[in-house]
Design a protein around this motif. Structure first.
Motif, mmCIF file in Angstrom:
data_model
loop_
_atom_site.group_PDB
_atom_site.id
_atom_site.type_symbol
_atom_site.label_atom_id
_atom_site.label_comp_id
_atom_site.label_asym_id
_atom_site.label_seq_id
_atom_site.Cartn_x
_atom_site.Cartn_y
_atom_site.Cartn_z
ATOM 1 N N LEU A 216 0.822 -1.209 0.000
ATOM 2 C CA LEU A 216 0.000 0.000 0.000
ATOM 3 C C LEU A 216 0.857 1.261 0.000
ATOM 4 O O LEU A 216 0.502 2.275 -0.623
ATOM 5 C CB LEU A 216 -0.942 -0.005 1.204
ATOM 6 C CG LEU A 216 -2.082 -1.019 1.153
ATOM 7 C CD1 LEU A 216 -2.869 -1.004 2.461
ATOM 8 C CD2 LEU A 216 -3.015 -0.754 -0.025
ATOM 9 N N LEU A 220 -0.583 3.479 -2.980
ATOM 10 C CA LEU A 220 -1.559 4.492 -2.577
ATOM 11 C C LEU A 220 -1.189 5.903 -3.020
ATOM 12 O O LEU A 220 -2.078 6.666 -3.433
ATOM 13 C CB LEU A 220 -1.785 4.444 -1.059
ATOM 14 C CG LEU A 220 -2.751 3.357 -0.579
ATOM 15 C CD1 LEU A 220 -2.752 3.258 0.937
ATOM 16 C CD2 LEU A 220 -4.173 3.617 -1.084
ATOM 17 N N ASN A 261 -2.534 3.476 6.617
ATOM 18 C CA ASN A 261 -2.330 4.575 5.672
ATOM 19 C C ASN A 261 -3.654 5.292 5.497
ATOM 20 O O ASN A 261 -4.565 4.767 4.856
ATOM 21 C CB ASN A 261 -1.809 4.056 4.336
ATOM 22 C CG ASN A 261 -1.310 5.181 3.441
ATOM 23 O OD1 ASN A 261 -1.934 6.227 3.343
ATOM 24 N ND2 ASN A 261 -0.170 4.959 2.785
ATOM 25 N N SER A 263 -4.671 7.569 3.658
ATOM 26 C CA SER A 263 -4.965 8.163 2.353
ATOM 27 C C SER A 263 -6.435 7.990 2.002
ATOM 28 O O SER A 263 -7.011 6.917 2.219
ATOM 29 C CB SER A 263 -4.102 7.507 1.274
ATOM 30 O OG SER A 263 -4.589 7.829 -0.022
ATOM 31 N N ASN A 266 -7.522 4.855 0.178
ATOM 32 C CA ASN A 266 -7.464 3.558 0.845
ATOM 33 C C ASN A 266 -8.859 3.183 1.335
ATOM 34 O O ASN A 266 -9.326 3.667 2.365
ATOM 35 C CB ASN A 266 -6.485 3.627 2.024
ATOM 36 C CG ASN A 266 -6.162 2.277 2.613
ATOM 37 O OD1 ASN A 266 -6.458 1.248 2.020
ATOM 38 N ND2 ASN A 266 -5.557 2.273 3.787
ATOM 39 N N ARG A 293 -15.257 5.249 3.367
ATOM 40 C CA ARG A 293 -14.227 4.337 2.833
ATOM 41 C C ARG A 293 -14.837 3.201 2.019
ATOM 42 O O ARG A 293 -14.113 2.463 1.358
ATOM 43 C CB ARG A 293 -13.412 3.742 3.982
ATOM 44 C CG ARG A 293 -12.698 4.758 4.841
ATOM 45 C CD ARG A 293 -11.470 5.296 4.162
ATOM 46 N NE ARG A 293 -10.746 6.239 5.017
ATOM 47 C CZ ARG A 293 -9.524 6.659 4.770
ATOM 48 N NH1 ARG A 293 -8.878 6.241 3.695
ATOM 49 N NH2 ARG A 293 -8.938 7.516 5.590
#
Length: 390
Positions: A216, A220, A261, A263, A266, A293
């Protein structure tokens, strides 16, 4: 929700014209003909996108770009495959496709032991029987030290299954497990499966999480730069298989992935069937926890059997998972965030003419048509209730 349909490309027995007739507007697909770990030619991506558009549909989710096994087990040079994976994200983004579902299951993707399990109404379903799986692991694959992973009762039941089975049953079980189900990354022989498992050595859950985190950390930043949303798919079944750690099986696993992470790229695929195999997964809590998410949803249900490690695919509005409650929660999430979540029916039963024609395991035309119609009806009813305030 955006109604979508998984399509395996030009060789899929269910053509795009049927997808449109089913009422779906989005297509979930990938370049399945490209070898695992290879770059996807951008002109091939464009041609597949245009083929879908010409059928009056949109390619809205990529499922999947396979994650090479060398990445998962940390083999020397694994970074090269991660950078290829990231480059494929760039090429997809340039062609306007920015939602990518992927999984991190080691060696084998989703796994079943039966493809034609008879239901009371005559439909044929997919099934995972834990005893048959254990018999394969112990007596057909003969994985080294496999007996350490089973309780004495499990060993006895598996030995009985193997002793009572004939060569045809054993061969059918072997083909079902190792040949690769639709969308799986690879298929194996018994020898190559043993070698792949051995490549993981004594990797535990912490080691596998470290492998996912390292992957990732490479992909990412590219996804975020290109506006691509990554949606990791839960393990299926959501527990360790063949002595290998599975790390996308519970809410705690998903918490770790997002925390590793933060981000915005993600994200999570909400697979109600995969997560729903475990009674300790609270689906409504998962939806509430991960909210924005959740970029994609697979809506199906399973029925846990007397041994809850065994299960079969049930009708979409039956089984042990309350899909109506899940749809209500997803609709509320859409209203709260102002976006639509792509969803698709999954693993439909073989019914009616599905049983008389070629049918991809888990992806028959009429069985999924029934599933999509049920999901659409539930969503419409819930929207109406919310509008009237009742």
């Amino acid at each position: 929700m955006l109604e979508s349909w998984r399509w395996f490309g030009p060789t899929d027995p269910v053509p795009l014209s049927y997808v449109r007739q089913a009422g779906a507007t989005g297509v979930v697909t990938a370049l399945h003909e490209i070898p695992n770990g290879a770059e996807w030619p951008e002109d091939a991506i464009a041609r597949r996108r245009d083929m879908i558009r010409e059928a009056g549909l949109d390619w809205i989710v990529v499922e999947s770009i396979p994650v090479h096994e060398d990445i998962k087990c940390g083999a020397p040079g694994w970074e090269r495959y991660a950078h290829i994976w990231a480059e494929n994200l760039r090429r997809l983004a340039r062609q306007g496709i920015r939602n990518v579902c992927y999984n991190f299951m080691p060696v084998l993707d989703w796994t079943r032991t039966e493809l034609n399990y008879p239901m009371p109404d005559g439909a044929l379903a997919l099934r995972f029987d834990f005893t048959a799986y254990a018999a394969f692991d112990l007596f057909i694959l003969q994985r080294e030290n496999a007996d350490r992973d089973y309780a004495p009762d499990d060993l006895e039941l598996a030995e009985h299954w193997f002793a009572q089975s004939d060569s045809a049953q054993q061969e059918r079980l072997t083909r079902t497990i190792i040949a690769g189900l639709p969308g799986s990354e690879e298929s194996y022989t018994l020898d190559t499966l043993r070698a792949r498992i051995a490549a993981y050595g004594d990797m535990d859950h912490a080691g596998s999480r470290a492998r996912l985190g390292a992957f990732l950390d490479i992909v990412l930043p590219i996804a975020e730069e290109e506006g691509v949303r990554l949606s990791i798919h839960p393990d299926d079944p959501p527990r360790d298989l063949f002595g290998l750690p599975r790390i996308v099986s519970t809410k705690d696993d998903l918490d770790w992935i997002i925390a590793h992470n933060p981000s915005p790229a993600n994200g999570v695929t909400l697979c109600a069937g995969s997560l729903g195999v475990r009674a300790d997964n609270d689906m409504l809590e998962i939806i509430e926890s991960f909210g924005e998410r959740i970029h994609f949803a697979h809506l199906r249900t399973v029925k846990r059997e007397a041994d809850p490690r065994s299960f079969h695919e049930d009708c979409h509005l039956a089984g042990d998972t309350d899909l109506v409650a899940i749809i209500r929660a997803l609709l509320a999430l859409e209203r709260r965030t102002g976006r639509q979540i792509p969803m698709r029916p999954d693993h439909g039963h073989q019914i009616l003419h599905d049983q008389e024609h070629q049918s991809t395991p888990g992806y028959p035309a009429i069985g999924r048509l029934r599933g999509l119609a049920e999901l659409r009806g539930a969503a419409a009813a819930l929207k109406g209730l919310d509008t009237t305030g009742t």
